[in-house]
Each structure stands twice: as C-alpha cells, then as structure tokens.
Scaffold this motif. Structure first.
Motif, PDB file in Angstrom:
ATOM      1  N   HIS A  53       9.954   4.000  -6.526  1.00 57.41           N
ATOM      2  CA  HIS A  53      10.151   3.560  -5.145  1.00 57.41           C
ATOM      3  C   HIS A  53       9.175   2.451  -4.763  1.00 57.41           C
ATOM      4  O   HIS A  53       9.498   1.604  -3.938  1.00 57.41           O
ATOM      5  CB  HIS A  53      10.032   4.749  -4.186  1.00 57.41           C
ATOM      6  CG  HIS A  53       8.795   5.562  -4.351  1.00 57.41           C
ATOM      7  ND1 HIS A  53       8.679   6.560  -5.268  1.00 57.41           N
ATOM      8  CD2 HIS A  53       7.616   5.521  -3.683  1.00 57.41           C
ATOM      9  CE1 HIS A  53       7.482   7.121  -5.181  1.00 57.41           C
ATOM     10  NE2 HIS A  53       6.811   6.504  -4.231  1.00 57.41           N
ATOM     11  N   VAL A  54       7.989   2.438  -5.386  1.00 59.05           N
ATOM     12  CA  VAL A  54       7.038   1.349  -5.142  1.00 59.05           C
ATOM     13  C   VAL A  54       7.526   0.081  -5.826  1.00 59.05           C
ATOM     14  O   VAL A  54       7.468  -1.022  -5.250  1.00 59.05           O
ATOM     15  CB  VAL A  54       5.632   1.740  -5.624  1.00 59.05           C
ATOM     16  CG1 VAL A  54       4.651   0.575  -5.452  1.00 59.05           C
ATOM     17  CG2 VAL A  54       5.129   2.961  -4.857  1.00 59.05           C
ATOM     18  N   HIS A  91      10.597   6.235  -0.045  1.00 56.36           N
ATOM     19  CA  HIS A  91      11.808   6.879  -0.557  1.00 56.36           C
ATOM     20  C   HIS A  91      12.985   6.661   0.391  1.00 56.36           C
ATOM     21  O   HIS A  91      14.134   6.576  -0.050  1.00 56.36           O
ATOM     22  CB  HIS A  91      11.569   8.385  -0.729  1.00 56.36           C
ATOM     23  CG  HIS A  91      10.551   8.725  -1.763  1.00 56.36           C
ATOM     24  ND1 HIS A  91      10.830   8.748  -3.104  1.00 56.36           N
ATOM     25  CD2 HIS A  91       9.241   9.043  -1.636  1.00 56.36           C
ATOM     26  CE1 HIS A  91       9.741   9.083  -3.780  1.00 56.36           C
ATOM     27  NE2 HIS A  91       8.768   9.260  -2.917  1.00 56.36           N
ATOM     28  N   ALA A  92      12.710   6.592   1.687  1.00 60.66           N
ATOM     29  CA  ALA A  92      13.773   6.504   2.684  1.00 60.66           C
ATOM     30  C   ALA A  92      14.093   5.078   3.094  1.00 60.66           C
ATOM     31  O   ALA A  92      15.090   4.843   3.784  1.00 60.66           O
ATOM     32  CB  ALA A  92      13.385   7.317   3.924  1.00 60.66           C
ATOM     33  N   ASP A 147       1.883   5.738  -6.774  1.00 61.57           N
ATOM     34  CA  ASP A 147       1.068   4.779  -7.515  1.00 61.57           C
ATOM     35  C   ASP A 147       1.940   3.574  -7.806  1.00 61.57           C
ATOM     36  O   ASP A 147       3.147   3.583  -7.532  1.00 61.57           O
ATOM     37  CB  ASP A 147       0.472   5.382  -8.799  1.00 61.57           C
ATOM     38  CG  ASP A 147       1.509   5.816  -9.819  1.00 61.57           C
ATOM     39  OD1 ASP A 147       2.275   4.958 -10.304  1.00 61.57           O
ATOM     40  OD2 ASP A 147       1.565   7.022 -10.146  1.00 61.57           O
ATOM     41  N   LEU A 148       1.360   2.521  -8.351  1.00 62.98           N
ATOM     42  CA  LEU A 148       2.108   1.271  -8.497  1.00 62.98           C
ATOM     43  C   LEU A 148       3.249   1.364  -9.488  1.00 62.98           C
ATOM     44  O   LEU A 148       4.148   0.513  -9.478  1.00 62.98           O
ATOM     45  CB  LEU A 148       1.163   0.122  -8.847  1.00 62.98           C
ATOM     46  CG  LEU A 148       0.470   0.052 -10.206  1.00 62.98           C
ATOM     47  CD1 LEU A 148       1.371  -0.512 -11.303  1.00 62.98           C
ATOM     48  CD2 LEU A 148      -0.789  -0.808 -10.109  1.00 62.98           C
ATOM     49  N   GLU A 149       3.249   2.392 -10.349  1.00 57.84           N
ATOM     50  CA  GLU A 149       4.316   2.535 -11.336  1.00 57.84           C
ATOM     51  C   GLU A 149       5.522   3.320 -10.810  1.00 57.84           C
ATOM     52  O   GLU A 149       6.567   3.338 -11.459  1.00 57.84           O
ATOM     53  CB  GLU A 149       3.781   3.253 -12.582  1.00 57.84           C
ATOM     54  CG  GLU A 149       2.649   2.515 -13.292  1.00 57.84           C
ATOM     55  CD  GLU A 149       3.167   1.366 -14.145  1.00 57.84           C
ATOM     56  OE1 GLU A 149       4.361   1.050 -14.064  1.00 57.84           O
ATOM     57  OE2 GLU A 149       2.356   0.806 -14.904  1.00 57.84           O
ATOM     58  N   ALA A 190       0.857  -1.188   0.000  1.00 60.86           N
ATOM     59  CA  ALA A 190       0.000   0.000   0.000  1.00 60.86           C
ATOM     60  C   ALA A 190       0.896   1.242   0.000  1.00 60.86           C
ATOM     61  O   ALA A 190       1.562   1.534   0.996  1.00 60.86           O
ATOM     62  CB  ALA A 190      -0.918  -0.010   1.220  1.00 60.86           C
ATOM     63  N   HIS A 191       0.911   1.973  -1.099  1.00 60.53           N
ATOM     64  CA  HIS A 191       1.840   3.094  -1.270  1.00 60.53           C
ATOM     65  C   HIS A 191       1.391   4.323  -0.487  1.00 60.53           C
ATOM     66  O   HIS A 191       0.277   4.393   0.059  1.00 60.53           O
ATOM     67  CB  HIS A 191       1.995   3.431  -2.752  1.00 60.53           C
ATOM     68  CG  HIS A 191       0.716   3.899  -3.407  1.00 60.53           C
ATOM     69  ND1 HIS A 191       0.189   5.161  -3.207  1.00 60.53           N
ATOM     70  CD2 HIS A 191      -0.131   3.266  -4.272  1.00 60.53           C
ATOM     71  CE1 HIS A 191      -0.911   5.290  -3.914  1.00 60.53           C
ATOM     72  NE2 HIS A 191      -1.147   4.164  -4.556  1.00 60.53           N
TER      73      HIS A 191
END
Length: 290
Positions: free
Chosen positions: A68-69, A264-265, A63-65, A57-58
């Motif tokens: 980082h996801v 991102h981290a 979004d899924l693209e 779950a981002h």
C-alpha cells in the motif's frame, strides 16, 4: 515514549546510495540527529515538476516495502519525485517506534535528503501515525519555523495529513483500544515485534509531545490539506474537523465518502488528487510572500 522532545535541529548523515545523483533511483540509510538509521528510497518520478519531491510518511506497522505504501508512491510519482522511508522500529530501519513522537526526526531526515538531491520544493504526505507526524513536523520545520537556525534544510512546503488523529490517547474505537494494548503491554509489544515486524519502545512519552491539533495553528502559511474517510474505523470525523477548525480557515478539508482508514483505504483516484494538490500547492506560501 522518549527521553526528550523531538523538536531538534536535524541533519541527515547518509550512507552511499545504490545509485547516486538526482534523476536516478536510490536506496540508502539516513541517520537522524539522535543516531537512528532510517531505510529510505528515492524514485525520480515521471511528472513534470522536476523541482518537487513528495515525501511519504507511512502508518504504524507499515514500512516502505509494504504494497500500500508502494502504491501511494507510484501514484505520486506521476507528479513529482518521491521519497519513501521506514519509520524507526519499522522494516529495515533501526531503533524502536515511539508511535509519533521522535518519528518527527525520521521525517526531517527524509525531507533533508530530498533537498540534498536537488529538490527545491518538498511536500509531505502522511497516513494515520504518519499523518500526525507530518503535522508536528510542519509545525517545527515549516515556513513559520524557519527562524530556527539549522532547520531550513528540513522544512516542508506543503502538508497532506490523511486519517490522522487530532488528539493523543484516543480510545473511543475498538481498533484504537487494541492499538493501546499493543503499545502499552509487554505481550502486546511482543506481538508487534514478531507478528507485525514493528519494534515498539517500552517507555512512555516524557514529556508528552505537541498533539496534532496543537500543531496545526503553527503550520501557516504552509499549505495544509486534511483528508479523512467518513467510514474510518479508528478515528471518527470529529478528528479531522478538529484539525481543520484549529487551522482557522488556513487548511482544506476533504471528507471522503465511503473511505476507511489510511493507505489501505485510499484508492487510486484519491491518491492522484492528493498528488495533484501537492504539486499545485508546494511552495505557494513562499511565492505569495515574495
């Protein structure tokens, strides 16, 4: 930001995937119980746990693209199959973002799809907004909620919440003040739509949904891991500590030294540890009870 609470029975209505059958990559649109189409993807993974799926779950504006996801999904694919999806109002999904309220229905549809694909164990891993959503979802659809008819197909077997808030309406940091401007002001929502590819609902929450810290006591006996960076610029460390305290000894808390906020981290080492934890703990509550 909705006309009603998100604690509803969820059925997924799936369009035809790119490739069908468990064990093959797939891309499809799911349909939530309130009629929103959710863009979702399935990766069978390379890990030994063929019965396990990890649903990612981002965070808000993801979004899924997003790279980082995809990086998180690739790390988790070492341990299990992985389902990624875009929350409503994000990416190719329909609807408008309610910033953590009705997104519970999106996650429930993704979990139900993972079970339809044959996975008997499902772990949910959420980041930031997604971290609050996995907590609320687990409270509504987890082991403790299985007595509610029709929810068992969307239940979760383990929960990982990364960089999540403990309480709503927090404005104690500059990034959160900017986010509230983005969500509550017409010009902010225009920036979100055209600059961040995120369509944000104009209505305020009515009623206000169960907060993350209120959700946590309802999750047991489903295993819960709370992960947070000690340099998170959005939510300081009192948030994860509140979440862990609300679990009354049931949750694990990882305070990560030097880590900032969300996907991102999260470095590859942390993502690998999270995947390993999910593989080890998903389904453990059911095993202990048998």
């Amino acid at each position: 930001m909705s006309s009603g609470p998100a604690g509803q029975t969820t059925r997924s209505s799936n369009g035809p995937p790119t490739e069908t059958g468990r064990g093959a990559p797939a891309r499809t649109f799911l349909r939530t119980v309130d009629g929103v189409t959710i863009d979702a993807a399935y990766d069978p993974g390379t890990g030994p746990s063929q019965d396990l799926a990890i649903v990612v779950a981002h965070g808000f504006t993801g979004d899924l693209e997003r790279p980082h996801v995809r990086r998180a999904a690739q790390a988790f694919a070492q341990f299990a199959a992985v389902v990624t999806f875009s929350f409503r109002g994000h990416g190719a999904s329909g609807g408008h973002s309610t910033v953590g309220d009705r997104e519970v229905l999106d996650l429930a549809a993704a979990v139900a799809w993972a079970r339809e694909l044959g996975h008997t164990r499902v772990a949910t891993v959420g980041f930031s907004m997604g971290g609050s959503v996995v907590l609320r979802h687990a409270a509504l659809y987890g082991s403790a909620g299985q007595e509610h008819a029709g929810r068992t197909e969307a239940r979760t077997d383990a929960v990982v919440s990364v960089s999540a808030p403990a309480r709503w309406y927090y404005r104690g940091t500059a990034p959160m003040r900017r986010l509230h401007w983005l969500v509550t002001r017409p010009v902010g929502r225009a920036v979100g739509r055209y600059g961040l590819r995120t369509r944000i609902h104009h209505q305020e929450w009515d009623p206000v949904p169960l907060s993350p810290v209120e959700s946590v006591p309802r999750i047991a006996p489903t295993p819960l891991l709370v992960v947070h960076g000690d340099r998170d610029g959005y939510f300081p460390v009192d948030h994860p500590r509140m979440l862990a305290a609300a679990a009354d000894g049931h949750a694990e808390l990882w305070l990560e030294h030097g880590m900032g906020h969300a996907e991102h981290a999260a470095d590859d080492g942390l993502l690998t540890r999270i995947g390993d934890w999910a593989a080890a703990h998903a389904g453990r509550a059911g095993t202990d009870e048998s």
